[in-house]
Design an enzyme around this catalytic site. Structure first.
Site, PDB file in Angstrom:
ATOM      1  N   SER A 121      66.306  91.994  49.512  1.00 13.10           N
ATOM      2  CA  SER A 121      65.855  92.059  47.881  1.00 13.10           C
ATOM      3  C   SER A 121      64.306  91.266  47.670  1.00 13.10           C
ATOM      4  CB  SER A 121      66.971  90.827  46.760  1.00 13.10           C
ATOM      5  OG  SER A 121      68.248  91.523  47.024  1.00 13.10           O
ATOM      6  N   HIS A 142      65.012  99.442  48.678  1.00 12.22           N
ATOM      7  CA  HIS A 142      65.898  98.645  48.218  1.00 12.22           C
ATOM      8  C   HIS A 142      66.402  99.207  47.376  1.00 12.22           C
ATOM      9  CE1 HIS A 142      64.633  94.900  45.162  1.00 12.22           C
ATOM     10  NE2 HIS A 142      66.609  94.992  45.491  1.00 12.22           N
ATOM     11  N   GLU A 154      63.025 100.725  45.494  1.00 11.43           N
ATOM     12  CA  GLU A 154      61.642 100.802  45.840  1.00 11.43           C
ATOM     13  C   GLU A 154      61.582 100.978  47.299  1.00 11.43           C
ATOM     14  OE1 GLU A 154      60.795  96.390  43.961  1.00 11.43           O
ATOM     15  OE2 GLU A 154      62.110  95.996  45.665  1.00 11.43           O
ATOM     16  N   ASN A 192      61.202  91.933  42.723  1.00 15.43           N
ATOM     17  CA  ASN A 192      62.549  90.767  42.729  1.00 15.43           C
ATOM     18  C   ASN A 192      61.080  89.679  43.058  1.00 15.43           C
ATOM     19  OD1 ASN A 192      64.869  91.379  42.322  1.00 15.43           O
ATOM     20  ND2 ASN A 192      65.284  91.841  43.944  1.00 15.43           N
TER      21      ASN A 192
HETATM   22  P1  NAD Z   1      78.204  90.814  49.207  1.00 15.87           P
HETATM   23  O1  NAD Z   1      77.625  90.146  49.534  1.00 15.87           O
HETATM   24  O2  NAD Z   1      78.571  91.585  48.056  1.00 15.87           O
HETATM   25  O3  NAD Z   1      78.176  91.983  50.168  1.00 15.87           O
HETATM   26  C1  NAD Z   1      77.482  92.290  52.062  1.00 15.87           C
HETATM   27  C2  NAD Z   1      78.965  92.513  52.837  1.00 15.87           C
HETATM   28  O4  NAD Z   1      78.186  92.641  54.030  1.00 15.87           O
HETATM   29  C3  NAD Z   1      80.101  91.737  52.486  1.00 15.87           C
HETATM   30  O5  NAD Z   1      80.765  92.732  52.625  1.00 15.87           O
HETATM   31  C4  NAD Z   1      80.189  91.597  54.210  1.00 15.87           C
HETATM   32  O6  NAD Z   1      81.514  91.514  55.042  1.00 15.87           O
HETATM   33  C5  NAD Z   1      79.157  92.453  55.309  1.00 15.87           C
HETATM   34  N1  NAD Z   1      78.969  92.127  55.976  1.00 15.87           N
HETATM   35  C6  NAD Z   1      78.231  90.859  56.836  1.00 15.87           C
HETATM   36  N2  NAD Z   1      78.034  90.644  57.760  1.00 15.87           N
HETATM   37  C7  NAD Z   1      77.966  92.087  58.547  1.00 15.87           C
HETATM   38  C8  NAD Z   1      78.067  92.969  59.402  1.00 15.87           C
HETATM   39  N3  NAD Z   1      77.237  91.628  60.649  1.00 15.87           N
HETATM   40  N4  NAD Z   1      78.307  93.354  59.336  1.00 15.87           N
HETATM   41  C9  NAD Z   1      78.862  94.753  58.587  1.00 15.87           C
HETATM   42  N5  NAD Z   1      79.208  93.513  57.633  1.00 15.87           N
HETATM   43  C10 NAD Z   1      78.591  92.950  57.295  1.00 15.87           C
HETATM   44  O7  NAD Z   1      76.160  91.722  49.307  1.00 15.87           O
HETATM   45  P2  NAD Z   1      75.398  92.443  47.840  1.00 15.87           P
HETATM   46  O8  NAD Z   1      75.422  92.177  46.991  1.00 15.87           O
HETATM   47  O9  NAD Z   1      76.121  94.116  48.388  1.00 15.87           O
HETATM   48  O10 NAD Z   1      74.030  92.563  49.208  1.00 15.87           O
HETATM   49  C11 NAD Z   1      73.656  93.431  50.546  1.00 15.87           C
HETATM   50  C12 NAD Z   1      72.390  92.867  50.170  1.00 15.87           C
HETATM   51  O11 NAD Z   1      71.468  94.037  49.042  1.00 15.87           O
HETATM   52  C13 NAD Z   1      71.531  92.524  50.519  1.00 15.87           C
HETATM   53  O12 NAD Z   1      70.225  92.243  51.219  1.00 15.87           O
HETATM   54  C14 NAD Z   1      71.064  91.649  48.877  1.00 15.87           C
HETATM   55  O13 NAD Z   1      70.068  90.464  48.987  1.00 15.87           O
HETATM   56  C15 NAD Z   1      70.242  93.044  48.404  1.00 15.87           C
HETATM   57  N6  NAD Z   1      70.895  93.530  47.293  1.00 15.87           N
HETATM   58  C16 NAD Z   1      71.444  92.961  45.954  1.00 15.87           C
HETATM   59  C17 NAD Z   1      71.603  93.580  44.924  1.00 15.87           C
HETATM   60  C18 NAD Z   1      72.842  93.545  44.020  1.00 15.87           C
HETATM   61  O14 NAD Z   1      73.127  93.186  42.350  1.00 15.87           O
HETATM   62  N7  NAD Z   1      73.714  92.428  44.356  1.00 15.87           N
HETATM   63  C19 NAD Z   1      70.909  94.448  44.655  1.00 15.87           C
HETATM   64  C20 NAD Z   1      69.570  94.779  45.412  1.00 15.87           C
HETATM   65  C21 NAD Z   1      69.169  94.488  46.834  1.00 15.87           C
END
Ligand code: NAD
Length: 291
Positions: A121, A142, A154, A192
């Site tokens: 993000s 993104h 993005e 962001n």
């Molecule tokens: P989340 O915490 O819901 O999910 C992350 C997952 O990754 C977890 O299930 C965890 O078990 C897994 N994980 C951790 N380390 C790992 C590894 N080494 N190998 C495999 N799996 C692993 O997070 P999220 O909200 O899905 O966010 C993920 C990314 O997307 C982040 O960088 C976040 O900033 C970005 N993002 C999130 C949103 C949102 O609305 N939540 C929107 C855009 C971008």
């Protein structure tokens, strides 16, 4: 330009499942990997119920739904997930050290021509890319929540990304039915830089007792015509992710991104957001937790 045929999505949390669904619905073979098997199962169940809704609304036939499911494979092993993939999309937590380690591991497994995208993000794409031997094939893609509904992605080339990788990424974004929004590799990119300050200020309004959470969300929906309030949105994004983004932007861009004490307090207390039952709102009782 690489023709993308098979995709691996690493991380089956809030974002990973949606990315998998969109890719499979667009005809791509896609594997989903997470360290936690329970999270993979929940993500696959979420995808199934989301597709069933499309079927029940007549937007997809049962046969098409079967085909979409047939294109999705879930695995708990990184090597198995990325096997034959020509695009890997990383969606693990917003922590630079975790992302760098994963990119380093993937670089050892995948042939050099495989493109690595990060769904970060806010973090530096170049720094993540430097964990690999081929930073030219690393790019930011993104996606936004909910991935199946959001219309834009993005696309963030770093200074090290090749034109070839950028072209492939732009083409891929089009193939999954999304519009590309190209940004330079600078903390927060476009969206962001804007959204976290808005969400953070909503937390500060509650912290300062200006108005309760529900009133702030209602105000934004009724007057700004936002479909969802900033605090409801924070709970959907996940408060840990919101805090990580703000902490990084605060460190990189200064005082205006300093995280609200209330946001920190909630994360410290394990109020991680809607998926965990409690964020700023308590979804077990539906009442705002802090008002
Ligand atoms: P989340 O915490 O819901 O999910 C992350 C997952 O990754 C977890 O299930 C965890 O078990 C897994 N994980 C951790 N380390 C790992 C590894 N080494 N190998 C495999 N799996 C692993 O997070 P999220 O909200 O899905 O966010 C993920 C990314 O997307 C982040 O960088 C976040 O900033 C970005 N993002 C999130 C949103 C949102 O609305 N939540 C929107 C855009 C971008």
């Amino acid at each position: 330009m690489t023709r993308i045929t098979k995709i691996a999505v690493i991380g089956a949390g809030i974002m990973g499942g949606g990315i998998v669904q969109v890719c499979a619905q667009s005809g791509f073979m896609v594997s989903l990997m997470d360290l936690d098997d329970k999270i993979i199962s929940r993500s696959i169940a979420d995808i199934q119920s989301s597709i069933q809704i499309l079927v029940s609304k007549g937007k997809m036939t049962s046969e098409e739904a079967e085909e979409v499911f047939g294109r999705i494979k879930s695995v708990s092993d990184l090597s198995a997930a990325v096997r034959d993939a020509n695009l890997v999309i990383e969606a693990i937590p917003e922590k630079m050290d975790l992302k760098k380690q994963l990119f380093k591991d993937m670089d050892k497994i995948c042939p050099p021509e495989v493109i690595f995208a990060t769904n970060t993000s806010s973090l530096s794409i170049a720094q993540i890319a430097l964990a690999t031997e081929h930073p030219e094939k690393v790019i930011g893609l993104h996606f936004f929540y909910p991935v199946t509904i959001s219309k834009g992605v993005e696309v963030i080339p770093s200074l090290l990304t090749s034109d070839e990788t950028l072209k492939t990424a732009l083409n891929f974004t089009k193939d999954i039915g999304k519009e590309s929004l190209v940004s330079k590799d600078f903390p927060g990119f476009i969206v962001n830089r804007l959204l976290p300050t808005f969400i953070n200020e909503a937390f500060n309004l509650v912290w300062q007792g200006i108005a309760p959470a529900e009133e702030i969300d209602r105000a934004c929906k009724l007057t700004l015509l936002h479909p969802i309030g900033p605090l409801e949105m924070a709970d959907l994004i996940g408060l840990e992710t919101v805090l990580s983004v703000l902490e990084y932007l605060h460190q990189e861009l200064g005082e205006r991104y300093r995280p609200s004490p209330l946001l920190k307090q909630l994360v410290n207390a394990g109020n991680y957001g809607k998926r965990h039952g409690k964020g700023i709102y308590d979804y077990r009782t539906i009442n705002p937790h802090f008002s």
